[in-house]
Write a protein that holds these residues in place. Structure first.
Motif, PDB file in Angstrom:
ATOM      1  N   LEU A 248      47.826 -40.664  20.272  1.00  0.00           N
ATOM      2  CA  LEU A 248      48.765 -39.760  20.947  1.00  0.00           C
ATOM      3  C   LEU A 248      49.189 -40.309  22.301  1.00  0.00           C
ATOM      4  O   LEU A 248      48.435 -41.009  22.952  1.00  0.00           O
ATOM      5  CB  LEU A 248      48.107 -38.392  21.158  1.00  0.00           C
ATOM      6  CG  LEU A 248      47.838 -37.591  19.886  1.00  0.00           C
ATOM      7  CD1 LEU A 248      46.837 -36.497  20.157  1.00  0.00           C
ATOM      8  CD2 LEU A 248      49.136 -37.020  19.349  1.00  0.00           C
ATOM      9  N   ASN A 249      50.366 -40.005  22.661  1.00  0.00           N
ATOM     10  CA  ASN A 249      50.806 -40.394  24.005  1.00  0.00           C
ATOM     11  C   ASN A 249      50.213 -39.442  25.026  1.00  0.00           C
ATOM     12  O   ASN A 249      49.933 -38.292  24.724  1.00  0.00           O
ATOM     13  CB  ASN A 249      52.329 -40.325  24.110  1.00  0.00           C
ATOM     14  CG  ASN A 249      52.965 -41.367  23.236  1.00  0.00           C
ATOM     15  OD1 ASN A 249      52.417 -42.445  23.053  1.00  0.00           O
ATOM     16  ND2 ASN A 249      54.100 -41.012  22.662  1.00  0.00           N
ATOM     17  N   ASP A 250      50.057 -39.963  26.235  1.00  0.00           N
ATOM     18  CA  ASP A 250      49.546 -39.043  27.253  1.00  0.00           C
ATOM     19  C   ASP A 250      50.704 -38.300  27.890  1.00  0.00           C
ATOM     20  O   ASP A 250      51.860 -38.665  27.773  1.00  0.00           O
ATOM     21  CB  ASP A 250      48.708 -39.776  28.315  1.00  0.00           C
ATOM     22  CG  ASP A 250      49.463 -40.886  28.967  1.00  0.00           C
ATOM     23  OD1 ASP A 250      49.015 -41.358  30.008  1.00  0.00           O
ATOM     24  OD2 ASP A 250      50.513 -41.310  28.421  1.00  0.00           O
ATOM     25  N   GLY A 251      50.400 -37.211  28.513  1.00  0.00           N
ATOM     26  CA  GLY A 251      51.442 -36.329  28.975  1.00  0.00           C
ATOM     27  C   GLY A 251      51.818 -36.473  30.422  1.00  0.00           C
ATOM     28  O   GLY A 251      51.416 -37.287  31.154  1.00  0.00           O
TER      29      GLY A 251
ATOM     30  N   THR B 441      47.566 -46.060  26.480  1.00  0.00           N
ATOM     31  CA  THR B 441      48.496 -44.968  26.773  1.00  0.00           C
ATOM     32  C   THR B 441      47.775 -43.699  27.167  1.00  0.00           C
ATOM     33  O   THR B 441      48.373 -42.747  27.639  1.00  0.00           O
ATOM     34  CB  THR B 441      49.366 -44.670  25.536  1.00  0.00           C
ATOM     35  OG1 THR B 441      48.501 -44.565  24.409  1.00  0.00           O
ATOM     36  CG2 THR B 441      50.364 -45.781  25.303  1.00  0.00           C
ATOM     37  N   GLN B 442      46.462 -43.704  26.950  1.00  0.00           N
ATOM     38  CA  GLN B 442      45.702 -42.482  27.160  1.00  0.00           C
ATOM     39  C   GLN B 442      44.381 -42.829  27.840  1.00  0.00           C
ATOM     40  O   GLN B 442      43.784 -43.855  27.518  1.00  0.00           O
ATOM     41  CB  GLN B 442      45.410 -41.899  25.766  1.00  0.00           C
ATOM     42  CG  GLN B 442      44.959 -40.500  25.735  1.00  0.00           C
ATOM     43  CD  GLN B 442      44.610 -40.099  24.301  1.00  0.00           C
ATOM     44  OE1 GLN B 442      44.179 -40.927  23.501  1.00  0.00           O
ATOM     45  NE2 GLN B 442      44.774 -38.830  24.000  1.00  0.00           N
ATOM     46  N   GLN B 446      41.556 -37.839  28.839  1.00  0.00           N
ATOM     47  CA  GLN B 446      42.598 -37.193  28.036  1.00  0.00           C
ATOM     48  C   GLN B 446      42.160 -37.111  26.583  1.00  0.00           C
ATOM     49  O   GLN B 446      42.282 -36.076  25.939  1.00  0.00           O
ATOM     50  CB  GLN B 446      43.912 -37.971  28.154  1.00  0.00           C
ATOM     51  CG  GLN B 446      44.553 -37.775  29.519  1.00  0.00           C
ATOM     52  CD  GLN B 446      45.656 -38.783  29.781  1.00  0.00           C
ATOM     53  OE1 GLN B 446      45.660 -39.882  29.215  1.00  0.00           O
ATOM     54  NE2 GLN B 446      46.588 -38.425  30.647  1.00  0.00           N
ATOM     55  N   GLN B 450      41.216 -33.614  24.472  1.00  0.00           N
ATOM     56  CA  GLN B 450      41.795 -33.303  23.167  1.00  0.00           C
ATOM     57  C   GLN B 450      40.718 -33.005  22.146  1.00  0.00           C
ATOM     58  O   GLN B 450      40.814 -32.061  21.367  1.00  0.00           O
ATOM     59  CB  GLN B 450      42.627 -34.480  22.662  1.00  0.00           C
ATOM     60  CG  GLN B 450      43.991 -34.551  23.311  1.00  0.00           C
ATOM     61  CD  GLN B 450      44.648 -35.891  23.034  1.00  0.00           C
ATOM     62  OE1 GLN B 450      44.139 -36.700  22.272  1.00  0.00           O
ATOM     63  NE2 GLN B 450      45.777 -36.112  23.678  1.00  0.00           N
TER      64      GLN B 450
END
Ligand code: SF4
Lengths: 251, 455
Positions: A248-251, B441-442, B446, B450
């Motif tokens: 998932l991409n981070d926000g 990307t994370q 994070q 999740q």
């Protein structure tokens, strides 16, 4: 028994896969793992550079967030050593509840088998803080019975072949801020380290310290990109093969 | 050569010739492996280290008593005993003795203490010829350079370079690099000086309180040659060289040579107890800042050092930056904790010339916690204001950011987006030679949040 998982600042930001592997591995072994919200850094970079006072607040944060756990585990030998030594200096009983991941698996969880498979030739970089500081293995300078906790764990991984090294525990030259302030010597040491691994046919270099691997991996990516670095948690958890693409991409 | 300002600047110079730097590293690593082999042949090695450490610890706790006992016994043996508070006083005493004997030429066996006191230039100014007789020491003396290593003073020179020095100063044929021929030339040259010297000076490796005697260790026998031929023998020792009893010598002599060069023992371990008939023997006991170090509880254990240089040989930084990259005459890990005691500002960069890998501590035959003392010096040095402003700013900023989650996340987000650019630009000391990792990307947090939300 709940474990407090300490993921150091740079692993959180740059190597999330190492934190994920550690978390996955520990939960798979049946531990209840918690990650408190606050701490990001153990304060080592400041202390290492002569500004221990400036970094002291990190320890305060850490002690507050982690005091409730029986065991605190972290996939970073050098951060654990710094935490232990700082807590010891404050005579805090927490000093004896902080463990580096391999130390925890070996001494506390007493793991004797792992469901992991990693059919590769692997060089083990015995990071200095883990080896000489935490006693994860016998340093080559001393005449003591030879042992290595990380190596014992790696030997439980199916298909993994540990390569021998000419200099089995020489420093890689990272040394925290040394790598920046003394970059010439640091780079020269790192190049010699990777050469030792490469000349023995290692496909991967692993370590219980991601910081050493950040330095070695940084050199490899310029000089020998076919050789990769993998944190030991990734190999032990069996997540090392994937390039750890977060979904998932981070926000 | 002007002394470079910081270790990192000097190391940068040293590393400009990577082949030579690699040769230096390998040469010293060979000594380290020889030491390993030799230590492995002593089953009780670790017990010996522990014994040595405890003897030294005990001695340091009663240093004044043992020194007095030694001085009394030495005087009773007929040795003239002198006390020097600092280097100047030491030099004046040596010069006074030489003057009284009308001595014009002094043969010296290796002594780092006289190096520390700058004895040679002092005596030369007074018109006295000083000949260093340890081969390595003689080579660097001819070059007018200080030793680069406390046990192997010319280890940084290749054979051909020694040949050049000898060609220039001793008239050997140009291009000579056969070690045997070079050694022979040095021997002939030194023999002449031994025969014509008016006085001999030696260091002291161990002074025994119980007997008033002392031991000098050399591999070439040059201390003996000097001391046995000259009518005057002057021995110089730092106050920390004392051990309580003759029986303790065995512990230290077994550790010293093995740790230093990987030999089972030094070729000559010469025991001096009293002057021979017709000879005058002097011993000068020097403080020169040692009692100050003794009073600093964090650093006092550094006085246990027996100067074997095992910590130099094992130190990956020393091996890759050379002895001249340190600002003090004792370089390497032990020098880096001794130097700031003498002058914090002048040697401010030395305790930072380490990755704190701890190999020095693990190799040290007397178990000095060298790397822990290095870390302590770093705090003391920055507290005394000897840190560059940008380092101070960087460290305080980091400390501020990592404690504030929102700021830290923002910083990390920014960092992860700029790494490809940094790798491309290669402007900072990290990316000049190393890539930063590809940015994920994370972050872990994070991902973990999740996970928790899924539950
Ligand atoms: S500190 Fe230890 S290893 Fe280094 S020279 Fe002294 S005795 Fe030898």
């Amino acid at each position: 028994m709940t474990l407090g998982l300490f993921i150091p600042c740079y692993i959180d930001q740059l190597y999330p896969q190492v934190g994920q592997a550690t978390y996955t591995l520990l939960t798979r072994l049946g531990h209840q793992v918690e990650v408190p919200e606050k701490p990001a850094c153990c304060g080592q970079p400041m202390s290492n550079s002569g500004f221990a006072k400036a970094g002291a607040g990190c320890l305060t944060d850490f002690a507050r967030e982690y005091a409730r756990f029986d065991h605190i585990v972290s996939p970073s030998g050098s951060c654990v050593l710094h935490l232990k030594e700082s807590l010891e200096a404050q005579h805090s009983p927490m000093a004896h509840r902080v463990y580096e991941l391999c130390e925890f698996l070996h001494d506390i969880a007493k793991v004797d088998s792992l469901p992991a498979r990693f059919p590769h030739r692997v060089g083990l970089h015995q990071s200095c803080h883990g080896l000489r500081g935490l006693g994860l293995g016998s340093p080559s300078e001393c005449r003591v019975p030879a042992f290595s906790k990380p190596a014992r764990l790696l030997q439980m991984v199916a298909g993994l072949e540990l390569v021998p090294l000419d200099r089995c525990d020489e420093c890689c030259g990272f040394g925290g801020t040394f790598s920046v302030f003394e970059s010439d010597v640091s780079v020269s040491m790192g190049r010699d380290r990777i050469q030792d691994h490469i000349s023995h046919g290692a496909e991967f270099i692993t370590s219980a310290d991601m910081s050493c691997l950040m330095h070695l991996g940084g050199l490899l990516s310029r000089q020998a990109p076919q050789v990769k670095v993998r944190h030991i948690a990734e190999i032990l958890a069996g997540t090392a093969e994937s390039e750890a693409e977060p979904s998932l991409n981070d926000g | 050569m002007a002394q470079p300002l910081t270790h990192s600047a000097a190391a940068h110079e040293f590393q400009r010739d990577p082949a030579r730097a690699a040769w230096h590293d390998q040469t010293l690593w060979m000594v380290r492996t020889k030491r390993d082999r030799m230590a492995a042949r002593v089953p009780e090695w670790e017990q010996l280290r522990e014994a040595a450490s405890q003897i030294k610890e005990h001695t340091l706790s009663k240093l004044a008593d043992y020194l007095e006992q030694f001085a009394d016994n030495a005087a009773a043996n007929g040795i003239h005993v002198h006390w020097a508070a600092d280097g100047d006083e030491h030099n004046r005493i040596v010069h006074g003795i030489l003057q009284r004997h009308g001595a014009r030429k002094l043969v010296k066996s290796k002594s780092m203490l006289t190096e520390e006191c700058h004895l040679n230039p002092h005596l030369e100014k007074q018109g006295i010829e000083v000949i260093d007789t340890d081969l390595g020491e003689r080579i660097v003396q001819l070059q007018e350079m200080p030793p680069s290593h406390i046990v192997m003073p010319a280890i940084h020179l290749k054979r051909a370079e020694v040949g050049e020095v000898f060609h220039e100063h001793l008239g050997t044929p140009a291009g000579l690099d056969d070690p045997q021929q070079l050694t022979e030339a040095a021997r002939q040259h030194l023999r002449n000086h031994f025969l014509t010297a008016d006085a001999a000076l030696t260091g002291v490796n161990f002074a025994v309180a119980e007997t008033g005697g002392f031991v000098v260790c050399t591999n070439e026998g040059n201390a003996d040659m000097g001391a046995h031929l000259a009518p005057v023998h002057i021995a110089c020792m730092g106050i920390e060289k004392i051990i309580p009893r003759q029986a303790h010598l065995g512990v230290f002599l077994r550790l010293l040579a093995r740790s230093a060069t990987g030999q089972p023992s030094t070729v000559f371990s010469s025991h001096f107890l009293k002057p021979r008939p017709g000879q005058e023997m002097h011993i000068i006991i020097v403080d020169n800042g040692r009692s100050r170090q003794l009073a600093r509880s964090d650093y006092r254990k550094s006085l246990a050092c027996i100067r074997c240089a095992a910590c130099f040989n094992t130190c990956p930084v020393y091996r890759r930056s050379g002895g001249y990259s340190y600002s003090y005459f004792i370089s390497g890990p032990i020098g880096s904790i001794l130097a700031p005691n003498v002058d914090k500002a002048a040697h401010a960069s030395m305790p930072f010339a380490s990755t704190l890998c701890g190999s020095c501590t693990a190799v040290c035959p007397v178990k000095i916690d060298i790397h822990a003392q290095l870390l302590k010096w770093r705090q003391d040095i920055t507290a005394a204001g000897h840190a560059p402003w940008w380092k101070k700013a960087a460290m305080h900023t980091t400390a501020f950011v990592v404690r504030r989650p929102a700021l830290f996340r923002l910083g990390g987000w920014f960092m992860r987006r700029t790494t490809p650019l940094l790798n491309l630009l290669r402007l900072d000391p990290w990316t000049q030679s190393r890539d930063l990792p590809p940015a994920p990307t994370q972050t872990f947090r994070q991902w973990h949040n999740q996970q928790s939300n899924k539950k």
